[in-house]
Design a protein around this motif. Structure first.
Motif, PDB file in Angstrom:
ATOM      1  N   ALA A   1       0.325  15.779  -3.432  1.00  0.00           N
ATOM      2  CA  ALA A   1       1.357  14.735  -3.395  1.00  0.00           C
ATOM      3  C   ALA A   1       1.878  14.562  -1.978  1.00  0.00           C
ATOM      4  CB  ALA A   1       2.509  15.099  -4.339  1.00  0.00           C
TER       5      ALA A   1
ATOM      6  N   GLY B   1       3.772   1.694  -1.313  1.00  0.00           N
ATOM      7  CA  GLY B   1       4.296   1.919  -2.641  1.00  0.00           C
ATOM      8  C   GLY B   1       3.234   2.411  -3.615  1.00  0.00           C
ATOM      9  N   LEU B   2       2.074   1.748  -3.601  1.00  0.00           N
ATOM     10  CA  LEU B   2       1.025   2.143  -4.551  1.00  0.00           C
ATOM     11  C   LEU B   2       0.511   3.554  -4.244  1.00  0.00           C
ATOM     12  CD1 LEU B   2      -1.088  -1.072  -5.100  1.00  0.00           C
ATOM     13  CD2 LEU B   2       0.586  -0.026  -6.586  1.00  0.00           C
ATOM     14  N   THR B   3       0.409   3.891  -2.961  1.00  0.00           N
ATOM     15  CA  THR B   3      -0.127   5.194  -2.604  1.00  0.00           C
ATOM     16  C   THR B   3       0.681   6.323  -3.210  1.00  0.00           C
ATOM     17  OG1 THR B   3      -0.968   4.318  -0.533  1.00  0.00           O
ATOM     18  CG2 THR B   3      -0.672   6.691  -0.665  1.00  0.00           C
ATOM     19  N   ILE B   4       2.014   6.237  -3.079  1.00  0.00           N
ATOM     20  CA  ILE B   4       2.821   7.355  -3.572  1.00  0.00           C
ATOM     21  C   ILE B   4       2.924   7.332  -5.093  1.00  0.00           C
ATOM     22  CG2 ILE B   4       5.001   6.117  -3.275  1.00  0.00           C
ATOM     23  CD1 ILE B   4       4.358   9.844  -2.754  1.00  0.00           C
ATOM     24  N   CYS B   5       2.990   6.134  -5.716  1.00  0.00           N
ATOM     25  CA  CYS B   5       3.195   6.118  -7.164  1.00  0.00           C
ATOM     26  C   CYS B   5       1.926   6.498  -7.918  1.00  0.00           C
ATOM     27  CB  CYS B   5       3.746   4.776  -7.636  1.00  0.00           C
ATOM     28  SG  CYS B   5       2.574   3.444  -7.708  1.00  0.00           S
ATOM     29  N   ILE B   6       0.757   6.067  -7.420  1.00  0.00           N
ATOM     30  CA  ILE B   6      -0.476   6.476  -8.094  1.00  0.00           C
ATOM     31  C   ILE B   6      -0.793   7.937  -7.784  1.00  0.00           C
ATOM     32  CG2 ILE B   6      -2.973   6.090  -8.221  1.00  0.00           C
ATOM     33  CD1 ILE B   6      -2.506   3.186  -7.721  1.00  0.00           C
ATOM     34  N   GLY B   7      -0.498   8.343  -6.549  1.00  0.00           N
ATOM     35  CA  GLY B   7      -0.863   9.694  -6.146  1.00  0.00           C
ATOM     36  C   GLY B   7      -0.097  10.786  -6.872  1.00  0.00           C
ATOM     37  N   VAL B   8       1.144  10.510  -7.308  1.00  0.00           N
ATOM     38  CA  VAL B   8       1.921  11.579  -7.940  1.00  0.00           C
ATOM     39  C   VAL B   8       1.605  11.739  -9.421  1.00  0.00           C
ATOM     40  CG1 VAL B   8       3.789  11.264  -6.300  1.00  0.00           C
ATOM     41  CG2 VAL B   8       3.901  10.143  -8.500  1.00  0.00           C
ATOM     42  N   ILE B   9       0.864  10.809 -10.012  1.00  0.00           N
ATOM     43  CA  ILE B   9       0.574  10.937 -11.451  1.00  0.00           C
ATOM     44  C   ILE B   9      -0.182  12.235 -11.725  1.00  0.00           C
ATOM     45  CG2 ILE B   9      -0.762   9.959 -13.335  1.00  0.00           C
ATOM     46  CD1 ILE B   9      -0.097   7.214 -12.351  1.00  0.00           C
TER      47      ILE B   9
ATOM     48  N   THR C   1       0.816  -1.206   0.000  1.00  0.00           N
ATOM     49  CA  THR C   1       0.000   0.000   0.000  1.00  0.00           C
ATOM     50  C   THR C   1       0.854   1.262   0.000  1.00  0.00           C
ATOM     51  OG1 THR C   1      -1.646  -1.228   1.248  1.00  0.00           O
ATOM     52  CG2 THR C   1      -1.907   1.156   1.166  1.00  0.00           C
TER      53      THR C   1
ATOM     54  N   SER D   1       1.986   7.463   3.016  1.00  0.00           N
ATOM     55  CA  SER D   1       2.937   6.396   2.714  1.00  0.00           C
ATOM     56  C   SER D   1       3.972   6.255   3.829  1.00  0.00           C
ATOM     57  CB  SER D   1       3.617   6.711   1.380  1.00  0.00           C
ATOM     58  OG  SER D   1       4.427   5.662   0.957  1.00  0.00           O
TER      59      SER D   1
ATOM     60  N   CYS E   1      -0.232  12.151  -0.008  1.00  0.00           N
ATOM     61  CA  CYS E   1       0.084  10.758  -0.322  1.00  0.00           C
ATOM     62  C   CYS E   1       1.399  10.346   0.327  1.00  0.00           C
ATOM     63  CB  CYS E   1       0.185  10.561  -1.839  1.00  0.00           C
ATOM     64  SG  CYS E   1      -1.374  10.734  -2.677  1.00  0.00           S
ATOM     65  N   PHE E   2       2.398  11.251   0.294  1.00  0.00           N
ATOM     66  CA  PHE E   2       3.696  10.921   0.869  1.00  0.00           C
ATOM     67  C   PHE E   2       3.566  10.721   2.376  1.00  0.00           C
ATOM     68  CE2 PHE E   2       8.236  12.022   1.895  1.00  0.00           C
ATOM     69  CZ  PHE E   2       8.797  10.983   1.192  1.00  0.00           C
TER      70      PHE E   2
END
Lengths: 93, 93, 93, 93, 93, 93, 93, 93, 93, 93, 93, 93, 93, 93
Positions: free
Chosen positions: C66, C16-24, C14, C73, C69-70
């Motif tokens: 962002a 990892g997914l939170t930060i990578c999806i959130g920054v798009i 979670t 995370s 999300c960070f």
């Protein structure tokens, strides 16, 4: 898994998904409305009072859709009738 | 798996997904609004006070949708009623 | 699988997914805002101070999504209340 | 499967997905910003110093979102607290 | 399946997906930047030195996101700490 | 299934997916760059040397992302460290 | 299922998917480049030699990405090292 | 299921998917190229010979990507080395 | 799982999804309508009364689609005939 | 399930999917080409013979991709070598 | 699970999905129609009566598609013939 | 499940999917062609005979792709060789 | 599960999906047609009778596609031949 | 599950999906055609007879693709040869 656990998990997951999916359209729609308001203000500064008033009414309408999702999400977390029934059923057992 | 583990996992995963999916629309909507504000400022520098004020009101409305998601995410992590109930149930056993 | 392992895996995935999806959305939104700022500067160099100031305020608003999300995370990795509870439960057993 | 294996697999997969999904938005956003900077330079060569400075500040903001993902990815590979705990648990057994 | 096999498979699949998904945005972003650079050169040949220099700085920034993915992919194949730990564990058994 | 078979299958599938997914962005990005180069040449034939040189540098940068994928794909097929380790393990048994 | 069958099936499926997914971007990119070349020729017939030469160089670069996929696909069908190893292992048993 | 059946099913499904997915990009790319050729002819009828020749070269390049897929599809149906090996293995048993 | 639990979970999940998916189109549609209203006001301030009246009628029509979803969602939570039947069945047992 | 049934099902499903997926791109590409031909005819009626001839050549090229899919689909239904082999194997048993 | 439970769950889930998916197109279509009506009013205020009447007829047609979904959703909740048959079958047993 | 049932189900599902997926592209392509024909007629009424004739030829080409799908769908329902073989096999048993 | 339950569930789910998916295109298509009608009325008020008549004919054609879905949905709920056969089979048993 | 039930379920689900997926393209294509017809009428009222006639022919062609789906859907519900065969097989048993 017992009944309480299943209902708790379903409520947690649904409450989170409801608000996060529901605000996508709201945020995009409000962004579109605000952006057009700004370019309209730059194009016709004299009509700023009409534009601002219409913008606020429109934002309230759009925000209402996010409120619906927030209300359902809060109901599922804090006033879930199915959870209350299950709690009562367990307590009364 | 016991009840506490399942609820903990569901809360962790949902908290993360809620905030990461929820901010996508917010970030795009705010980016759209800020971008139009900048091009409006370049087009009509004299209306900068009106444009800036409307922009900030609009950004606050859009940011509120991300706040909803953040609030739900924090509730799920730090004030989860289902988790508290399960903890109490285990402690009182 | 024991409780600790499940919670650890859920937290890792979670986070990892939170930060990578959130920054798009953040990256796309900021890219859109910066791009418009640059074309506005080219169009109206005299308003560069207003444009730059508005751009920075807007970027701060967008970057905040962002940050949310960070923060979630980091909480999931380093200050996870569910993990702490599970550790305490194991230690106290 | 034992605990260490599961955590290792979850960390490997998450570290890879975090950085690869996270950079998509960054690359597209930076590409959009750089492209507009170039067309702005062609349109207004006299404002090149302002445009270049704003571009670099903007690229730094956008790049920061990729850095977040890279940091989380590195933490998951080289400073994973869950993995360290599992190693300590195994060693101390 | 034993531990080594699982970690090896996870590393292989993740290394491949990391680089192939990660370069999509990079390639599209660079293509967008280069395309705009070319049309800017055609429009304003006199500013070719500024355009070319800004293009190269921008391409370096965008390429860096692909480098992040390549670094993580190489780490997973050739310097994987989880794999090294598993090898050491097997050897020391 | 034994260890060697699993690693072989994972390597085959990953090698194929890595190169085929990785070249999508490259091909589209290069097509975009070449297309703009052609329309720029038609618009400003006098700048053909600058345009051609910038195009080739840009194509080399974009092609590099496909090369990354091809390198990883070839490593997975012909120089796979995990496969070599498994072969050695089997041979030494 | 025995080892040979699994590797054969994985090779067949991967070889097909590699070439069919890999050519999508190539075909679209080449179509974009050719289309722009044609409209550039119609717009500036005098620069036809430069346009045609640049088009062919660009098409060769784009086609190379399809060639990578075709090479990997052919390797997987006719020169698969994992299949050869499995055949040798079976023959030598 | 026996070995022959599995390989046959995998070959049938892959052969069909390879050609049907592979031609999507080809058809769209050729449609784009032909469409631009027609509008270029209407715009500059005098350059019809150059346009037609360039169109045919471009169509040949784009069609080649469909040919790759067709070749792989035919190989999988009529000259499948894995199928031949399995047949030989069964016959020689 | 017993009957009551299944129906409760289905109602919770469906109620959440119904409102969150249903408001996406509503928010986008209203955002589009409000945005056009604002640019129309800037273009023709004299027709503001007609534009505002038509906008409100249109918003009411669009909002009605979100109301349908909200009604169904509330029925599923608070007046679910299937839940009531199951409760009665359990109570009367 | 016996061998014949599996191969029959795989052939039926693949034959249908091959033709229905394969014609999507063809229909869209031809529609694009025909549409441009019509607007080109309206713009330059004098070049109708050249436009019509080029259109028919282009349509033939695009149609050929649908023909590939139709051929593979028919082969899978009426001349399937894997099915024939299975029939012969059953008959000869 | 018994028959009544299955039918109840299917009806609940289907009723929710039917209305939430069905209104997406309706909301977007009405938003498009209303938006064009507003810009038409701003462009030609004299034709406001014709535009308004045509808009209302059109909105009624579009709204009818949402009504279809609402009717099916209500039938599934309150007048479900399959549920009634199952209730009767249980009662008559 | 027996052989006949499986083949019947596969044929039913495939026949339906083949025609419904296959006509999507056809309908969109024909709609695009007809739309351009109408705007071309409005722009150049004198070329109506040429436009109409080219439109009909083009529509026939596009319609042919839907015919392919319809033919395959009808073959699967009414002249399915695999079904006939299975029927014959059952009858002859 | 018995036969009646399965058929009932399949009919309920299919009836709901048929109407909700089927109206998406209808609503978007009608919204597009109505929107263009409104802008055409604003552009050419004198042709209002012809435009209105053509619009109604077109809306009837588009609405017919939603009617097809509604008819199939109603048939599945109220006149389902498979359900009737199953009821008769059960009754006659 | 017995044979009749499986075929009935497959027929019900396929009949619904066939018509609802198939009309999406038809509705969008007809909406596009009608919209262009209306704007063409507004632009060139004198060519209304030619435009209307071409529109009706085009709508008939596009509608035919929906008819194909409706026909297949009706065949699957009311004249399903596989269902008839299964009924006959059961009756004759």
């Amino acid at each position: 898994m017992e009944t309480l656990t299943i209902i708790a998990v379903a409520s947690i997951v649904t409450a989170g998904l409801t608000i996060c999916i529901g605000v996508i359209g709201t945020a995009l729609g409000e962004g579109h409305a605000v952006a057009t308001a700004l370019s309209s203000l730059a194009q016709q500064p004299d009509a700023s009072s009409t534009i601002t008033r219409t913008l606020f009414v429109g934002l309230a309408m759009i925000e209402s859709t996010a409120i619906y999702c927030f209300v359902v999400s809060m109901i599922l977390i804090f006033a879930n009738p199915f959870w209350n029934h299950a709690i009562a059923q367990v307590a009364g057992k």
